[in-house]
Design an enzyme around this catalytic site. Structure first.
Site, mmCIF file in Angstrom:
data_model
loop_
_atom_site.group_PDB
_atom_site.id
_atom_site.type_symbol
_atom_site.label_atom_id
_atom_site.label_comp_id
_atom_site.label_asym_id
_atom_site.label_seq_id
_atom_site.Cartn_x
_atom_site.Cartn_y
_atom_site.Cartn_z
ATOM 1 N N TYR A 45 0.846 -1.204 0.000
ATOM 2 C CA TYR A 45 0.000 0.000 0.000
ATOM 3 C C TYR A 45 0.871 1.240 0.000
ATOM 4 C CZ TYR A 45 -5.002 -0.192 -0.053
ATOM 5 O OH TYR A 45 -6.288 -0.267 -0.498
ATOM 6 N N GLU A 47 -0.635 4.840 -0.651
ATOM 7 C CA GLU A 47 -1.446 6.019 -0.960
ATOM 8 C C GLU A 47 -0.629 7.284 -0.779
ATOM 9 O OE1 GLU A 47 -4.727 5.477 1.663
ATOM 10 O OE2 GLU A 47 -5.969 4.520 0.130
ATOM 11 N N ASP A 198 -5.073 13.388 -25.811
ATOM 12 C CA ASP A 198 -5.137 11.986 -25.383
ATOM 13 C C ASP A 198 -4.379 11.195 -26.442
ATOM 14 O OD1 ASP A 198 -5.699 9.361 -24.907
ATOM 15 O OD2 ASP A 198 -7.867 9.619 -24.705
ATOM 16 N N THR A 224 -2.418 5.842 -22.498
ATOM 17 C CA THR A 224 -2.338 4.496 -21.942
ATOM 18 C C THR A 224 -0.869 4.089 -22.019
ATOM 19 O OG1 THR A 224 -2.648 3.521 -24.121
ATOM 20 C CG2 THR A 224 -4.625 3.787 -22.771
ATOM 21 N N LYS A 227 -0.529 0.251 -25.249
ATOM 22 C CA LYS A 227 -0.776 0.164 -26.691
ATOM 23 C C LYS A 227 0.569 0.242 -27.410
ATOM 24 C CE LYS A 227 -5.492 1.708 -25.977
ATOM 25 N NZ LYS A 227 -6.517 2.757 -26.150
ATOM 26 N N ARG A 233 -0.768 -2.837 -18.859
ATOM 27 C CA ARG A 233 -2.055 -2.159 -18.943
ATOM 28 C C ARG A 233 -2.111 -1.046 -17.890
ATOM 29 N NH1 ARG A 233 -6.118 -3.394 -21.888
ATOM 30 N NH2 ARG A 233 -4.722 -4.827 -22.918
HETATM 31 C C1 LIG Z 1 -7.616 3.045 -25.398
HETATM 32 C C2 LIG Z 1 -7.991 4.451 -25.223
HETATM 33 C C3 LIG Z 1 -8.388 4.946 -23.970
HETATM 34 C C4 LIG Z 1 -8.742 4.078 -22.793
HETATM 35 O O1 LIG Z 1 -7.806 3.228 -22.322
HETATM 36 P P1 LIG Z 1 -8.247 2.047 -21.311
HETATM 37 O O2 LIG Z 1 -6.957 1.661 -20.694
HETATM 38 O O3 LIG Z 1 -8.889 1.004 -22.155
HETATM 39 O O4 LIG Z 1 -9.193 2.632 -20.323
HETATM 40 C C5 LIG Z 1 -8.583 6.320 -23.858
HETATM 41 N N1 LIG Z 1 -8.437 7.132 -24.907
HETATM 42 C C6 LIG Z 1 -8.091 6.681 -26.133
HETATM 43 C C7 LIG Z 1 -7.946 7.660 -27.257
HETATM 44 C C8 LIG Z 1 -7.878 5.325 -26.332
HETATM 45 O O5 LIG Z 1 -7.591 4.881 -27.564
#
Ligand SMILES: *Cc1c(COP(=O)(O)O)cnc(C)c1O
Length: 393
Positions: A45, A47, A198, A224, A227, A233
């Site tokens: 933990y 926090e 994003d 993220t 990817k 993840r």
């Molecule tokens: C994949 C994705 C997310 C979300 O990611 P998760 O880990 O699945 O919650 C947010 N924004 C964009 C543009 C994405 O392609």
């Protein structure tokens, strides 16, 4: 007795080994990332944050954090190196969706207006969809793509002046072209909005210099880590230094409890890997392979949304074939090829059926696929589609 769970893991390992993985948001992590995420750090933990006098935070809420403090600081340092940035970064968000929630919470009030890309044409659920927290908490407005499938920047600018959003968001889940961050930043400045990027899908390309960087232009950058970045993840949010306190308190105590230190360890390993020459070559190959595969489909007479690709993915428009994206996805699944259905611009079908499929090259490039291999897969996909069309007659 071994847990039943390990049967499932063994089955999934087989599945991953035996399929051609073309889902644009997936990748295969290294053994080191797996080891970090599967480590004893999951027991801890922690926090709060490592104590940092300049941010006025007093450290963690639990004892025994001297090791994870160093780990988290190391992770932060490494990610700044990856993106050559002095932005502040919070590495605790559990996913891309939480990263976006955190970023919004840092700078917006409920009811504020956000302007983002339409989900139907490439945006993400967390960009203001009515079925998502983002569409329920904020007043979401959308910009769209033009008849060629490219972002309609002029319309985006016009809408921004009309709706006067508090935040403008650039970034997408199914968009195959370079995004003009400078144009967005200028519009955001003109209307007095925060500018957020994003980069969940393209973060690896930004890291490898294959896509223009949002750093220096955006106030907030969410991503993220699993990817194109090829980490565990998870999510992260970067911000300009003046927003650091707001961002950190949005994560904790605002939205999350204890950080996942085993995942933060995996993120740190991924950052180390992303700094290497091998990773830069990898990301370059992802883009080269994507163009090669996309060109092969064009040569076979397929329609590709926007007519091509600049990044790690492209969208096949199957309207002409009379087949749905769903049917093609399912038939390819039976043929050992994994991808996902996707809406095309001005979609006539429901999102559950869809008229297109999305294809990405990040995962199989990790497994050593060359441009030649991807061209061969394009022909395998074509054979499946032709057979389906013949059966449909
Ligand atoms: C994949 C994705 C997310 C979300 O990611 P998760 O880990 O699945 O919650 C947010 N924004 C964009 C543009 C994405 O392609």
């Amino acid at each position: 007795m071994a847990s039943k769970v390990f049967d499932f893991i063994a089955q999934e390992q087989e599945r991953q080994k035996n399929t051609v993985e073309l889902i644009a948001s997936e990748n295969f992590v290294s053994e080191d990332v797996l080891r970090a995420v599967g480590s004893c750090l999951t027991n801890k933990y922690s926090e709060g944050y490592p104590a940092q006098r300049e941010l006025g935070n007093k450290g963690r809420y639990y004892g025994g954090c001297h090791v994870v403090d160093q780990l988290e600081e190391y992770c932060v340092q490494k990610w700044k190196e990856v993106f050559h940035t002095d932005y502040h970064v919070n590495v605790q968000p559990h996913s891309g969706a939480s990263a976006n929630q955190v970023a919004y919470t840092a700078v917006l009030k409920p009811g504020d207006t956000i302007l983002a890309m339409n989900l139907n044409n490439g945006g993400h659920l967390t960009h203001g969809s009515a079925v998502n927290f983002s569409g329920r908490i904020y007043n979401a407005c959308f910009y769209d793509v033009d008849e060629n499938g490219c972002i309609d920047y002029d319309a985006m600018e016009r809408i921004a002046h009309e709706v006067k959003p508090q935040l403008i968001l650039a970034g997408a889940s199914a968009y195959s072209r370079i995004i003009d961050f400078e144009r967005f930043a200028k519009v955001a400045k003109d209307v007095g909005a925060y500018f957020m990027v994003d980069m969940a899908h393209i973060a690896g390309l930004v890291a490898g210099g294959e896509h223009p960087s949002p750093f220096g232009l955006a106030d907030l950058v969410s991503t993220t880590t699993h990817k194109t970045l090829r980490g565990p993840r998870g999510g992260m949010v970067f911000c300009k230094p003046e927003l650091a306190k707001k961002l950190d308190s949005a994560v904790f105590p605002g939205l999350q409890g204890g950080p996942l230190q085993h995942v933060i360890a995996g993120k740190a390993v991924a950052a180390e890997e992303a700094c290497t020459k091998e990773y830069r070559e990898y990301i370059h190959n992802v883009v080269v392979n994507c163009k090669a595969m996309c060109d092969e489909f064009l040569a076979m007479g397929y329609d590709v949304v926007t007519g091509g690709t600049d990044n790690h993915l492209f969208l096949l428009d199957l309207t002409k074939t009379g087949l749905t994206g769903k049917a093609v996805q399912e038939e390819l699944d039976r043929n050992g090829i994994t991808l996902n259905k996707n809406c095309v611009p001005n979609e006539k079908r429901s999102p559950m059926q869809a008229s297109g499929v999305r294809i990405g090259t990040a995962a199989m490039t990790t497994h050593g696929f060359t441009a030649e291999d991807f061209r061969a897969v394009a022909h395998r996909i074509d054979a499946v589609i032709k057979k389906m069309m013949a059966e449909n007659q």
